[in-house]
Design a protein around this motif. Structure first.
Motif, PDB file in Angstrom:
ATOM      1  N   ASP A   9    -108.896  -3.493  12.036  1.00 37.07           N
ATOM      2  CA  ASP A   9    -108.250  -4.694  12.617  1.00 37.07           C
ATOM      3  C   ASP A   9    -106.964  -4.054  13.618  1.00 37.07           C
ATOM      4  N   GLU A  10    -106.814  -2.850  13.559  1.00 37.77           N
ATOM      5  CA  GLU A  10    -105.830  -2.313  14.427  1.00 37.77           C
ATOM      6  C   GLU A  10    -106.435  -1.927  15.808  1.00 37.77           C
ATOM      7  N   MET A  55    -108.282  -0.986   5.005  1.00 41.01           N
ATOM      8  CA  MET A  55    -106.980  -1.875   4.933  1.00 41.01           C
ATOM      9  C   MET A  55    -107.033  -2.958   6.186  1.00 41.01           C
ATOM     10  N   MET A  56    -107.597  -3.876   5.867  1.00 44.69           N
ATOM     11  CA  MET A  56    -107.990  -5.062   6.819  1.00 44.69           C
ATOM     12  C   MET A  56    -107.652  -6.492   6.033  1.00 44.69           C
ATOM     13  N   LEU A  57    -107.297  -7.535   6.923  1.00 41.87           N
ATOM     14  CA  LEU A  57    -107.564  -8.862   6.146  1.00 41.87           C
ATOM     15  C   LEU A  57    -108.694  -9.215   5.943  1.00 41.87           C
ATOM     16  N   MET A  64    -107.924 -12.867  -0.949  1.00 41.76           N
ATOM     17  CA  MET A  64    -106.838 -12.199  -1.095  1.00 41.76           C
ATOM     18  C   MET A  64    -106.496 -11.267  -2.240  1.00 41.76           C
ATOM     19  N   GLU A  68    -107.223  -7.085  -2.949  1.00 43.21           N
ATOM     20  CA  GLU A  68    -105.773  -6.460  -3.203  1.00 43.21           C
ATOM     21  C   GLU A  68    -104.778  -6.777  -2.142  1.00 43.21           C
ATOM     22  N   ARG A  69    -104.770  -7.979  -1.520  1.00 46.89           N
ATOM     23  CA  ARG A  69    -103.928  -8.432  -0.383  1.00 46.89           C
ATOM     24  C   ARG A  69    -104.237  -7.376   0.976  1.00 46.89           C
ATOM     25  N   GLY A  70    -105.666  -7.467   0.866  1.00 43.24           N
ATOM     26  CA  GLY A  70    -106.149  -6.587   2.160  1.00 43.24           C
ATOM     27  C   GLY A  70    -106.351  -5.110   2.020  1.00 43.24           C
ATOM     28  N   LEU A  71    -105.682  -4.515   0.664  1.00 46.54           N
ATOM     29  CA  LEU A  71    -105.663  -3.063   0.811  1.00 46.54           C
ATOM     30  C   LEU A  71    -107.090  -2.488   0.506  1.00 46.54           C
ATOM     31  N   LYS A  96    -105.941   4.872   4.056  1.00 42.59           N
ATOM     32  CA  LYS A  96    -105.937   4.525   2.530  1.00 42.59           C
ATOM     33  C   LYS A  96    -106.587   5.864   2.026  1.00 42.59           C
TER      34      LYS A  96
ATOM     35  N   ARG B 547     -96.426  -6.622  -8.190  1.00 38.31           N
ATOM     36  CA  ARG B 547     -96.188  -6.060  -6.867  1.00 38.31           C
ATOM     37  C   ARG B 547     -94.999  -6.971  -6.587  1.00 38.31           C
ATOM     38  N   HIS B 701     -96.684   5.362   3.566  1.00 38.38           N
ATOM     39  CA  HIS B 701     -97.951   5.132   4.081  1.00 38.38           C
ATOM     40  C   HIS B 701     -98.110   4.278   5.542  1.00 38.38           C
ATOM     41  N   SER B 881     -98.462 -11.450   3.703  1.00 38.78           N
ATOM     42  CA  SER B 881     -99.494 -10.642   3.608  1.00 38.78           C
ATOM     43  C   SER B 881    -100.652 -11.066   4.021  1.00 38.78           C
ATOM     44  N   ARG B 882    -100.933 -12.366   4.155  1.00 37.56           N
ATOM     45  CA  ARG B 882    -102.098 -12.854   4.738  1.00 37.56           C
ATOM     46  C   ARG B 882    -102.168 -12.334   6.200  1.00 37.56           C
ATOM     47  N   LYS B 883    -101.001 -12.460   7.178  1.00 37.04           N
ATOM     48  CA  LYS B 883    -100.842 -12.029   8.291  1.00 37.04           C
ATOM     49  C   LYS B 883    -100.904 -10.616   8.772  1.00 37.04           C
ATOM     50  N   ASN B 884    -100.479  -9.868   7.945  1.00 40.35           N
ATOM     51  CA  ASN B 884    -100.253  -8.276   8.081  1.00 40.35           C
ATOM     52  C   ASN B 884    -100.559  -7.645   6.601  1.00 40.35           C
ATOM     53  N   VAL B 885    -101.482  -6.843   6.628  1.00 40.57           N
ATOM     54  CA  VAL B 885    -101.836  -6.122   5.340  1.00 40.57           C
ATOM     55  C   VAL B 885    -100.503  -5.355   4.970  1.00 40.57           C
TER      56      VAL B 885
END
Lengths: 137, 930
Positions: A9-10, A55-57, A64, A68-71, A96, B547, B701, B881-885
């Motif tokens: 995603d980057e 790590m991506m959306l 989500m 894990e919220r994208g992790l 990651k 979290r 990280h 969080s949905r917009k940016n991991v």
């Protein structure tokens, strides 16, 4: 020429990796998980190797919370992929590092930490991995 | 080669993070850290010194670098600090300033940090130091020495500071882990001693006590002194470790002049610490010569008393100077108390022996006490106590109750024989109630006598004639009264035995059950503590998985109520910027919002929260204490509570300081027990710190991704630049610039995590600044690459050109810059996905005292329920969080803190379409002089 699907995603941060790979291989770069799934469904036979970030959306792949919220999106993606493409060589290319254990012992899968690779080194790693794969395969 | 160097540096920082987060041995971790510093900075010598400010001495704990001879020299001995003016090489005042910095030409002038002869001998010319601190406490310094004469680069100083912050983390984390290990060791030691208490002779028991004391604190020598009240004289009752025969003949005549200090110690509840006995004054320490010849150095001495009567002293010595931490002293004190109680118990047993003449029975009591000590579960323990009590007094009818200090009732937990009725009984009523209230046994020879007419309410059995009611009391419990710790008692329950015969129970029976009861009370207490700690560990695990900051605090509050039993808990956070301490989370009041609205106080005021925040004391105030907020207490019914107020100091970031207040209904409780206070304090601090520490790897990280991006792009350019077209090269440089900007921003967050708002404020770099031209327009330009990357339109960032020269203030430009950067980057990051919707408008308004910069954007906005949370550390809205991991959730917290530091504020005026932040800048800054 080896045909690579590169999912990350980057997009901008991966430009130099992608561009270096393009000197050696045919690369399709996709920065959204949902688009990548559609692409694989329609073009699985046109892909020789997949490079996948973790790590991506998650898009519509999983919730989500599950991701894990994208992790851990890439991990879910990989597991789904393996149902339709058990032998496709996959390079997990990620920051990651803790995810490495999840891929330990996976066949046709190589785990690389982004911080350990410069663009040309990634290109070489792809070559070596693909050669190994062909030897075994 | 390049890749190798990069990889080596990466390895250094990876090992540093691993050390900071995982290494469990302090000395080893600090030694490895100095080695990493010397690798990162190419030090000739890197040392990490800790201070003993009382003596005052430097104790070198770690040293590394290229100059190996220096290591041997410096690690051999402690080095004394003194006064530069009087010719001392290490200047105490300089060290105590707690400031680091660079120093040069050390072979000519040691600058108060090194002996010039040493600098010459080991060819050291220049040094930079970074102080090590935990909160406001100065621990020591991390120093990098070189033979170079050239000036240090600022990056060297920054790297050293980064290592210093990690050293602080290591010291703090390992100290906490040591605490837990000592706690566990203390439990197993108490258990082992309980085992031996009745099975070995007095002398042997005391010998074991001394050995276990050595084990508890990991010290080489222990001496147990017994007090002969009549002479009065202290004699050595047992020793452990490497001591010669002379020691066992040592005596201390308390009538001798100079023994006043010892007499005071015997009567006190404090522990005495002497860092070096060979240097102590004669009226403080009487065995200097012996200590010198035997090589004793540091002494920790705890008085032993039972039932408020001194019975002896427990001393431990080290062979090397050692600083005993506060919690180590607390453990030692508890251990001494326990030992005193055990010694006292054996005396009681002897008394039983004298009166009963039944050796068989005495040995039976010993055996029972041993079984009781081994019990692992409360239910089995109660059965055991009751059955064995009945056996001892030859009865078949009886019960054990446990006290409910809220209702004032005691409920029968277990009974033997056929009761007429099992119901709740009241403390203070009936024979058992009176025994509980007086905390003494009551023996009734005939219930039908006049003395007990209308008293016996228990009616456990219709035909009962004799009864023996013995309370289960912990007699040596430490309790908090005001700011002091005192000896108190804790009533747990009661053993009641009955018989249909008159005069069924003798005074010996009473003595035996009373001895057993007190012993059992201690064991029950220990089991209860174990259960509490185990439950808290479960909560710890739950907290680690949370979290969200708010959710974390909710679990902390629940844990305090459910586990330690406090009905009311209030966590208040201090804000040095606003000079107030304010309730942030509360449990146990009906209207939490109304409570929080009322519960805030000036930090320099007289309210108890403010006072304990200033003094660092733990306090259990009297109900009439005028530092309590009577208005609040009346409104929320807190007057009936007995409450403890505990300061929260979370190292190393002092901006996270506050108080925790917890209480339960006064009802039938007399005290707040110190053990509960300490469990509470440890739990809250470690839970909050753990949460905070979790942010560190998260931030680290986030550094990796932009660095990987920059490195890949730079490497690609280096290899391919000649073949690339100009546009592509330009784009690549823009990519690098974007990542550099992001990295700088992350550095700010990292500083917040590691250093926070330090007690010694960073000097402000004020300068005359045209706020629009020098900050806003500059920041917009900095963000150009990011705006382009997101395919957004620069021209949609709008401001009024006439404002450009309107505000000129004398402010800290870099700080204000970082706030504006934060607001703008959020507007860009969280813009709607359609670039056509992107718009940022910056307006200027003013009132009497301030300029107000209004930043409006039409991005995804902030849900109204998150309005207050967005300024809290670590908070990230799910939408973000949905917009940016990734993202640390610290940006707005830091921005608001900065604005308050510079006398302004940052507010969210509107949460959606447009999202509007107001940044107020005090006009007073116009009048500041340079």
């Amino acid at each position: 020429m080896i045909r690579i699907l590169f999912i990350d995603d980057e997009r901008d941060r991966m430009n130099s990796f992608r561009e270096e790979l393009e000197y050696h291989y045919k690369v399709t770069f996709i920065d959204k998980v949902d688009e990548a799934l559609v692409f694989i469904r329609d073009h699985l036979d046109d892909i020789d190797l997949l490079i996948l970030d973790i790590m991506m959306l998650p898009g519509k792949l999983v919730s989500m919370e599950e991701a894990e919220r994208g992790l851990s999106t890439g991990l879910h993606f990989y597991r789904l992929l393996r149902k339709s493409a058990p032998y496709l060589p996959v390079i997990i290319f990620t920051n990651k590092e803790k995810m490495e254990k999840e891929f330990r012992g996976e066949a046709n899968c190589l785990f690389l930490r982004k911080r350990d690779y410069l663009p040309l080194e990634l290109a070489k790693a792809v070559k070596e991995f693909f050669q190994d794969f062909r030897l075994i395969g | 080669m390049k890749a190798e160097a990069t990889s080596r540096k990466t390895d250094v920082f990876r090992e540093l993070i691993e050390l900071a987060l995982h290494c469990s041995k302090r000395d080893e971790a600090l030694q490895r850290l100095t080695r990493l510093v010397s690798l990162a900075l190419n030090s000739d010598v890197c040392n990490l010194v800790l201070l003993d400010t009382k003596e005052p001495l430097l104790s070198h704990v770690a040293c590394a670098g290229n100059n190996h001879k220096y290591h041997e020299f410096i690690l051999r001995r402690p080095v004394r600090m003194g006064s530069s003016q009087q010719g001392d090489h290490l200047d105490y005042d300089l060290f105590m300033q707690g400031e680091g910095g660079a120093r040069y030409n050390l072979q000519v002038d040691g600058k108060g940090i090194i002996d010039t002869a040493v600098a010459r001998k080991y060819n050291l010319n220049s040094a930079i130091s970074a102080p090590l601190k935990l909160g406001s406490q100065l621990l020591g310094y991390l120093n990098h020495f070189t033979s170079r004469t050239t000036e240090f680069a600022s990056s060297e100083s920054e790297i050293l500071k980064l290592f210093a912050r990690h050293a602080e983390l290591i010291i703090d984390r390992i100290d906490k882990s040591d605490y837990t290990q000592t706690l566990e060791r203390s439990h197993s030691i108490s258990l082992a001693l309980q085992h031996s208490l009745m099975s070995v002779k007095d002398d042997e028991f005391l010998k074991q006590v001394s050995q276990k004391a050595c084990e508890l604190l990991e010290v080489p020598i222990c001496i147990v002194w017994k007090l002969n009240q009549h002479l009065p004289r202290l004699t050595v009752a047992a020793t452990a470790g490497d001591v010669d025969a002379d020691v066992s003949r040592m005596q201390l005549d308390l009538n001798r002049p100079g023994s006043l200090g010892i007499k005071r110690l015997l009567r006190s509840t404090d522990v005495r610490y002497l860092p070096d006995v060979s240097r102590a004054a004669a009226n403080v320490y009487q065995f200097r010569e012996k200590a010198k010849s035997a090589g004793w150095v540091s002494l920790l001495s705890a008085p032993m008393s039972a039932e408020n009567r001194p019975i002896g002293l427990l001393d431990v010595y080290t062979r090397k100077r050692r600083y005993f931490k506060q919690w180590e002293r607390e453990f030692f004190k508890t251990f001494a108390n326990y030992t005193a109680f055990s010694i006292h118990k054996t005396e009681l047993l002897r008394r039983v022996d004298r009166h009963s003449a039944s050796l068989q029975r005495l040995s039976k009591l010993g055996e029972i006490m041993q079984h009781v000590a081994e019990a692992k579960n409360e239910e089995k323990l109660y059965s055991l106590i009751l059955d064995k009590s009945l056996e001892l007094v030859r009865s078949h009818h009886g019960w054990i109750s446990s006290c409910d200090l809220v209702t004032g009732e005691h409920n029968i937990k277990i009974h033997r024989g056929e009761p007429a009725e099992v119901r709740a009984l009241k403390v203070g009523r009936g024979i058992t109630g009176q025994a509980l209230q007086s905390e003494r046994p009551i023996r009734v020879t005939d219930l039908r006598s006049k003395r007990w007419e209308n008293v016996y309410e228990e009616e456990f059995r219709k035909n009962t004639r004799s009864a023996l009611a013995v309370p289960l009391v912990v007699t040596n419990a430490e309790v908090r009264v005001g700011a002091a710790i005192q000896q108190g008692s804790k009533v747990i329950g009661l053993i009641n035995v009955e018989s249909p015969r008159k005069r069924a129970f003798t005074p010996d029976d009473e003595n035996a059950i009373w001895t057993l009861g007190r012993h059992a009370a201690n064991i029950i207490e220990r089991l209860t503590d174990d259960q509490k700690l185990e439950k808290l560990r479960e909560f710890d695990r739950e907290i680690a998985n949370k979290r969200d900051w708010d959710e974390t605090i909710k679990v902390v509050l629940k844990a305090i109520s459910d586990t330690i039993g406090y009905e009311y808990v209030n966590i208040s956070m201090a804000s040095p910027e606003t000079n107030r301490i304010k309730s942030s989370h509360v449990r146990g009041v009906e209207d939490e919002v109304a409570f929080k609205r009322m519960a805030h106080y000036p930090l320099d005021g007289k309210n108890i929260h403010a006072e304990i925040f200033r003094t660092g004391d733990i306090q259990v105030p009297d109900a009439n204490d005028d530092r309590l907020d009577t208005r609040l207490d009346t409104a929320f019914g807190l007057n009936d509570l007995i409450r403890v107020f505990i300061p929260l100091k979370l190292a190393p970031d002092d901006s996270w300081i506050g108080t925790v207040e917890a209480g339960y209904r006064r009802c039938h409780r007399k005290y707040i027990y110190e053990r509960d206070v300490q469990i509470l304090r440890r739990f809250v601090c470690s839970a909050l710190e753990q949460k905070k520490r979790n942010l560190l790897p998260k931030i680290s990280h986030e550094f990796t991704a932009p660095i990987v991006g920059i490195r890949a792009t730079a490497n690609f350019l280096l290899r391919r630049i000649k073949t690339l077209d100009e546009k592509l090269v330009e784009r690549k440089f823009e990519d690098i610039l974007t990542d550099c900007e992001l990295l700088l921003h992350k550095v700010g967050e990292l500083e917040h995590i590691l250093g926070g708002a330090s007690v010694v404020p960073v000097p402000s770099k004020k300068e005359w600044t045209l706020v629009y031209r020098d900050i806003i327009i500059k920041t917009v330009n900095q963000l150009k690459p990011l705006i382009a990357e997101r395919k957004l339109d620069m021209s949609q960032i709008l401001y009024n050109n006439t404002d450009i020269h309107r505000i000129r203030l004398y402010v800290d430009k870099p700080k204000l810059n970082s706030v504006v950067y934060n607001l703008l980057i959020n507007s860009i990051k969280y813009a709607e996905s359609n670039p056509a919707d992107f718009k940022i408008i910056i307006n200027l308004d003013e009132d009497k005292d301030s300029y107000i910069l209004k930043f409006r954007d039409w991005g995804m906005g902030i849900k109204s329920e998150y309005r207050d949370l967005i300024f809290e550390d670590g908070f990230r809205a799910p939408e973000a969080s949905r917009k940016n991991v990734t993202g640390s959730g610290l940006g707005l917290t830091i921005a608001r803190r900065i604005m308050r530091e510079i006398g302004g504020d940052l507010l969210l005026a509107r949460n959606h379409k447009p999202t509007e932040f107001h940044l107020s800048l005090p006009k007073a800054a116009r009048g500041d002089t340079q």
